[in-house]
Design a protein around this motif. Structure first.
Motif, PDB file in Angstrom:
ATOM      1  N   GLY A 177      -2.592  45.801  76.398  1.00 37.89           N
ATOM      2  CA  GLY A 177      -2.791  45.097  75.143  1.00 37.89           C
ATOM      3  C   GLY A 177      -4.267  44.849  74.893  1.00 37.89           C
ATOM      4  O   GLY A 177      -5.003  44.432  75.789  1.00 37.89           O
ATOM      5  N   VAL A 178      -4.718  45.096  73.659  1.00 39.91           N
ATOM      6  CA  VAL A 178      -6.119  44.902  73.314  1.00 39.91           C
ATOM      7  C   VAL A 178      -6.185  44.307  71.914  1.00 39.91           C
ATOM      8  O   VAL A 178      -5.371  44.628  71.040  1.00 39.91           O
ATOM      9  CB  VAL A 178      -6.898  46.240  73.393  1.00 39.91           C
ATOM     10  CG1 VAL A 178      -6.361  47.258  72.395  1.00 39.91           C
ATOM     11  CG2 VAL A 178      -8.380  46.021  73.190  1.00 39.91           C
ATOM     12  N   ALA A 179      -7.171  43.425  71.699  1.00 40.37           N
ATOM     13  CA  ALA A 179      -7.352  42.808  70.392  1.00 40.37           C
ATOM     14  C   ALA A 179      -7.710  43.872  69.361  1.00 40.37           C
ATOM     15  O   ALA A 179      -8.623  44.678  69.570  1.00 40.37           O
ATOM     16  CB  ALA A 179      -8.447  41.746  70.459  1.00 40.37           C
ATOM     17  N   ALA A 180      -6.994  43.878  68.227  1.00 43.92           N
ATOM     18  CA  ALA A 180      -7.208  44.861  67.171  1.00 43.92           C
ATOM     19  C   ALA A 180      -7.492  44.152  65.858  1.00 43.92           C
ATOM     20  O   ALA A 180      -7.001  43.044  65.605  1.00 43.92           O
ATOM     21  CB  ALA A 180      -5.981  45.763  67.026  1.00 43.92           C
ATOM     22  N   LEU A 181      -8.283  44.805  65.019  1.00 46.39           N
ATOM     23  CA  LEU A 181      -8.578  44.341  63.665  1.00 46.39           C
ATOM     24  C   LEU A 181      -7.783  45.230  62.712  1.00 46.39           C
ATOM     25  O   LEU A 181      -7.912  46.455  62.746  1.00 46.39           O
ATOM     26  CB  LEU A 181     -10.075  44.443  63.389  1.00 46.39           C
ATOM     27  CG  LEU A 181     -10.562  44.086  61.980  1.00 46.39           C
ATOM     28  CD1 LEU A 181     -10.177  42.665  61.605  1.00 46.39           C
ATOM     29  CD2 LEU A 181     -12.071  44.279  61.899  1.00 46.39           C
ATOM     30  N   VAL A 182      -6.966  44.603  61.842  1.00 49.04           N
ATOM     31  CA  VAL A 182      -5.992  45.346  61.051  1.00 49.04           C
ATOM     32  C   VAL A 182      -6.175  45.056  59.566  1.00 49.04           C
ATOM     33  O   VAL A 182      -6.396  43.908  59.164  1.00 49.04           O
ATOM     34  CB  VAL A 182      -4.556  44.958  61.470  1.00 49.04           C
ATOM     35  CG1 VAL A 182      -3.529  45.753  60.672  1.00 49.04           C
ATOM     36  CG2 VAL A 182      -4.347  45.198  62.957  1.00 49.04           C
ATOM     37  N   SER A 183      -6.081  46.106  58.768  1.00 41.40           N
ATOM     38  CA  SER A 183      -5.998  45.961  57.312  1.00 41.40           C
ATOM     39  C   SER A 183      -4.701  46.615  56.843  1.00 41.40           C
ATOM     40  O   SER A 183      -3.882  47.042  57.665  1.00 41.40           O
ATOM     41  CB  SER A 183      -7.214  46.603  56.638  1.00 41.40           C
ATOM     42  OG  SER A 183      -7.134  48.022  56.709  1.00 41.40           O
ATOM     43  N   GLU A 184      -4.514  46.719  55.533  1.00 39.09           N
ATOM     44  CA  GLU A 184      -3.290  47.323  55.011  1.00 39.09           C
ATOM     45  C   GLU A 184      -3.108  48.761  55.485  1.00 39.09           C
ATOM     46  O   GLU A 184      -1.987  49.210  55.706  1.00 39.09           O
ATOM     47  CB  GLU A 184      -3.305  47.292  53.478  1.00 39.09           C
ATOM     48  CG  GLU A 184      -3.131  45.907  52.877  1.00 39.09           C
ATOM     49  CD  GLU A 184      -1.693  45.418  52.930  1.00 39.09           C
ATOM     50  OE1 GLU A 184      -0.817  46.213  53.328  1.00 39.09           O
ATOM     51  OE2 GLU A 184      -1.463  44.249  52.589  1.00 39.09           O
ATOM     52  N   ASP A 185      -4.213  49.502  55.641  1.00 37.67           N
ATOM     53  CA  ASP A 185      -4.081  50.930  55.937  1.00 37.67           C
ATOM     54  C   ASP A 185      -4.959  51.418  57.078  1.00 37.67           C
ATOM     55  O   ASP A 185      -5.053  52.624  57.320  1.00 37.67           O
ATOM     56  CB  ASP A 185      -4.395  51.757  54.685  1.00 37.67           C
ATOM     57  CG  ASP A 185      -5.791  51.492  54.129  1.00 37.67           C
ATOM     58  OD1 ASP A 185      -6.565  50.768  54.785  1.00 37.67           O
ATOM     59  OD2 ASP A 185      -6.098  52.001  53.029  1.00 37.67           O
ATOM     60  N   SER A 186      -5.629  50.480  57.800  1.00 35.57           N
ATOM     61  CA  SER A 186      -6.573  50.897  58.845  1.00 35.57           C
ATOM     62  C   SER A 186      -6.515  49.944  60.028  1.00 35.57           C
ATOM     63  O   SER A 186      -6.051  48.808  59.915  1.00 35.57           O
ATOM     64  CB  SER A 186      -8.000  50.953  58.290  1.00 35.57           C
ATOM     65  OG  SER A 186      -8.072  51.810  57.165  1.00 35.57           O
ATOM     66  N   LEU A 190     -11.737  37.708  65.266  1.00 34.40           N
ATOM     67  CA  LEU A 190     -11.421  38.761  64.315  1.00 34.40           C
ATOM     68  C   LEU A 190     -10.733  38.153  63.089  1.00 34.40           C
ATOM     69  O   LEU A 190      -9.860  37.296  63.234  1.00 34.40           O
ATOM     70  CB  LEU A 190     -10.509  39.804  64.956  1.00 34.40           C
ATOM     71  CG  LEU A 190     -11.135  40.700  66.027  1.00 34.40           C
ATOM     72  CD1 LEU A 190     -10.061  41.500  66.748  1.00 34.40           C
ATOM     73  CD2 LEU A 190     -12.185  41.627  65.423  1.00 34.40           C
ATOM     74  N   PRO A 191     -11.094  38.567  61.886  1.00 32.80           N
ATOM     75  CA  PRO A 191     -10.525  37.937  60.689  1.00 32.80           C
ATOM     76  C   PRO A 191      -9.063  38.269  60.444  1.00 32.80           C
ATOM     77  O   PRO A 191      -8.362  37.524  59.764  1.00 32.80           O
ATOM     78  CB  PRO A 191     -11.407  38.481  59.553  1.00 32.80           C
ATOM     79  CG  PRO A 191     -11.977  39.758  60.075  1.00 32.80           C
ATOM     80  CD  PRO A 191     -12.151  39.548  61.555  1.00 32.80           C
ATOM     81  N   SER A 192      -8.564  39.371  60.981  1.00 33.42           N
ATOM     82  CA  SER A 192      -7.166  39.758  60.790  1.00 33.42           C
ATOM     83  C   SER A 192      -6.656  40.368  62.094  1.00 33.42           C
ATOM     84  O   SER A 192      -6.528  41.585  62.230  1.00 33.42           O
ATOM     85  CB  SER A 192      -7.061  40.769  59.638  1.00 33.42           C
ATOM     86  OG  SER A 192      -5.718  41.110  59.372  1.00 33.42           O
ATOM     87  N   PRO A 193      -6.372  39.508  63.094  1.00 29.18           N
ATOM     88  CA  PRO A 193      -6.138  40.011  64.458  1.00 29.18           C
ATOM     89  C   PRO A 193      -4.686  40.366  64.747  1.00 29.18           C
ATOM     90  O   PRO A 193      -3.749  39.744  64.262  1.00 29.18           O
ATOM     91  CB  PRO A 193      -6.565  38.810  65.316  1.00 29.18           C
ATOM     92  CG  PRO A 193      -6.183  37.619  64.474  1.00 29.18           C
ATOM     93  CD  PRO A 193      -6.401  38.046  63.044  1.00 29.18           C
ATOM     94  N   ALA A 194      -4.519  41.385  65.554  1.00 31.62           N
ATOM     95  CA  ALA A 194      -3.226  41.743  66.131  1.00 31.62           C
ATOM     96  C   ALA A 194      -3.490  42.260  67.534  1.00 31.62           C
ATOM     97  O   ALA A 194      -4.640  42.302  67.991  1.00 31.62           O
ATOM     98  CB  ALA A 194      -2.520  42.783  65.281  1.00 31.62           C
ATOM     99  N   ARG A 195      -2.410  42.648  68.205  1.00 29.88           N
ATOM    100  CA  ARG A 195      -2.558  43.159  69.568  1.00 29.88           C
ATOM    101  C   ARG A 195      -1.946  44.545  69.627  1.00 29.88           C
ATOM    102  O   ARG A 195      -0.774  44.738  69.286  1.00 29.88           O
ATOM    103  CB  ARG A 195      -1.902  42.214  70.565  1.00 29.88           C
ATOM    104  CG  ARG A 195      -2.404  42.420  71.989  1.00 29.88           C
ATOM    105  CD  ARG A 195      -2.374  41.117  72.773  1.00 29.88           C
ATOM    106  NE  ARG A 195      -3.075  41.288  74.031  1.00 29.88           N
ATOM    107  CZ  ARG A 195      -4.378  41.129  74.181  1.00 29.88           C
ATOM    108  NH1 ARG A 195      -5.120  40.806  73.140  1.00 29.88           N
ATOM    109  NH2 ARG A 195      -4.951  41.289  75.355  1.00 29.88           N
TER     110      ARG A 195
END
Length: 400
Positions: free
Chosen positions: A309-318, A284-289
């Protein structure tokens, strides 16, 4: 009384070894013999006897002021897996990082009278406890050292095997220097909040993996402690990452979570969730959990995939993360993987995530396909896909 309430320690130990064999946590006679020999219950006398020999139960060693475990003796299943990864042979010199006593005793059984075992821990109370129980159970030959493993290995010589029993976010240069030419490091390596026990061997550029397995450990303390960026999106929902480039705007992402959702189904099979999660985390290009409590999941706001916990893709507002549904529509068994997304960029993030789910299912859906390398020194900029920046180097993961 039940069988467990009347069984002797010897009988429970024999049952444990048999079950470890059945679950492939141990596969060699040497590791089986070590587990059969060491009285695990003597290293956790406060635990009920049947719990001490349960395959998936940890033995508490020390808690912090909030009652959270900061030192434990790992569950037998995980200890067996890591000892098999280590491939310890008689006569070897072995260092254990993170002490509880029991694992060091198992290692002493494996190296025999011609080998040498050193168990090191940053916490003097933990080391004193381990020392007491090692002496009481006849493993006085194990050396114990109270020191910070991030800086203390210089001067201890080289080791044929180094086994870390704490989650390590990075690999200090001294650990690599302390490995003999054909040495092996087994460490629970954490990348973006998810951990794998990786067996590394030296190569021309650093370390290359021989094997990896899903693992969970208390985090390393001291100089090697992981950077931790964590925000609460609302009560019971947290977002966490160690990547400094990932935006974590708690207020904006929290509002996005509350304002509806978009679902996108990938058409790809859902299988091997631990392998899939590792792939998504590294690609993922911008990963968080994303983590969510069961009470929030029960409301339907967050999917059950976030409970552990699951891998998430995060942007500034989504934000977007993985879910699944039965394959009932196609009439086949199993599940289909999909994406839940929130926020103004939900559609774009969901499609990026779904495309990775499809790539995993098409090209990499099997166990053990990843190859992990640790390279000391400065990381390239920008990082290539499947890479993570660390303090002393960087990790790259490729899939065959």
């Amino acid at each position: 009384m039940t069988h467990l309430e009347t069984a002797t320690p010897e009988a429970l130990r024999a049952d444990m070894v048999r079950e470890l064999h059945e679950q492939d946590a141990i596969v060699s006679e040497a590791v089986a013999a070590a587990f059969a020999a060491v009285p695990r219950h003597r290293f956790g006398p406060e635990m009920p006897l049947e719990k001490a020999y349960d395959l998936h139960t940890v033995l508490p060693v020390k808690e912090d002021e909030h009652g959270l475990s900061i030192s434990v003796i790992s569950a037998p299943h995980l200890q067996g897996v890591m000892l098999e990864q280590a491939g310890i042979e008689p006569g070897m010199r072995v260092l254990e990082i993170g002490s509880g006593g029991y694992n060091a005793a198992l290692i002493q059984e494996l190296v025999g009278v011609g080998g040498e075992v050193t168990s090191l821990d940053i916490d003097r109370e933990v080391i004193q406890r381990a020392r007491r129980y090692l002496d009481d159970t006849g493993y006085g030959r194990v050396k114990t050292v109270a020191a910070d493993a991030g800086t203390a290995l210089v001067g201890l010589g080289t080791f044929d095997r180094i086994i870390a029993t704490v989650a390590t976010w990075d690999i200090p240069p001294s650990w690599i220097s302390a490995l003999s030419a054909k040495g092996r490091l087994v460490t629970p390596l954490t990348v973006c909040g998810t951990t794998r026990s990786v067996a590394f061997e030296r190569d021309a550029d650093g370390l290359a993996s021989r094997s990896y397995r899903l693992a969970s450990f208390v985090p390393m303390q001291g100089d090697g402690a992981a950077p931790d960026r964590k925000v609460m999106l609302r009560d019971g929902v947290a977002l966490q990452t160690d990547n400094e480039q990932v935006p974590l705007n708690a207020a904006v992402l929290g509002r996005a979570l509350e304002r509806g959702r978009l679902e996108k189904w990938s058409g790809a099979a859902y299988d091997l969730p631990d392998e899939l999660d590792w792939f998504m985390t590294l690609n993922l290009p911008s990963p968080a959990r994303l983590h969510a409590g069961q009470d929030v999941i029960d409301t339907g706001l967050v999917e059950p995939s976030a409970r552990l916990g699951v891998a998430a893709l995060v942007s500034e507002d989504s934000i977007a993360y993985r879910t699944r549904r039965p394959n009932a529509a196609t009439g086949t068994a199993g599940f289909e993987s999909g994406v839940v997304a929130h926020g103004p960029q939900a559609e774009g993030l969901a499609e990026q995530y779904a495309e990775l789910l499809r790539r995993w299912a098409t090209d990499h859906q099997r166990r053990g396909a990843a190859r992990i390398r640790y390279v000391p020194g400065d990381a390239p900029s920008p990082l290539p896909p499947g890479a993570a920046r660390k303090r002393h180097g960087y990790v790259t993961v490729t899939w065959a």
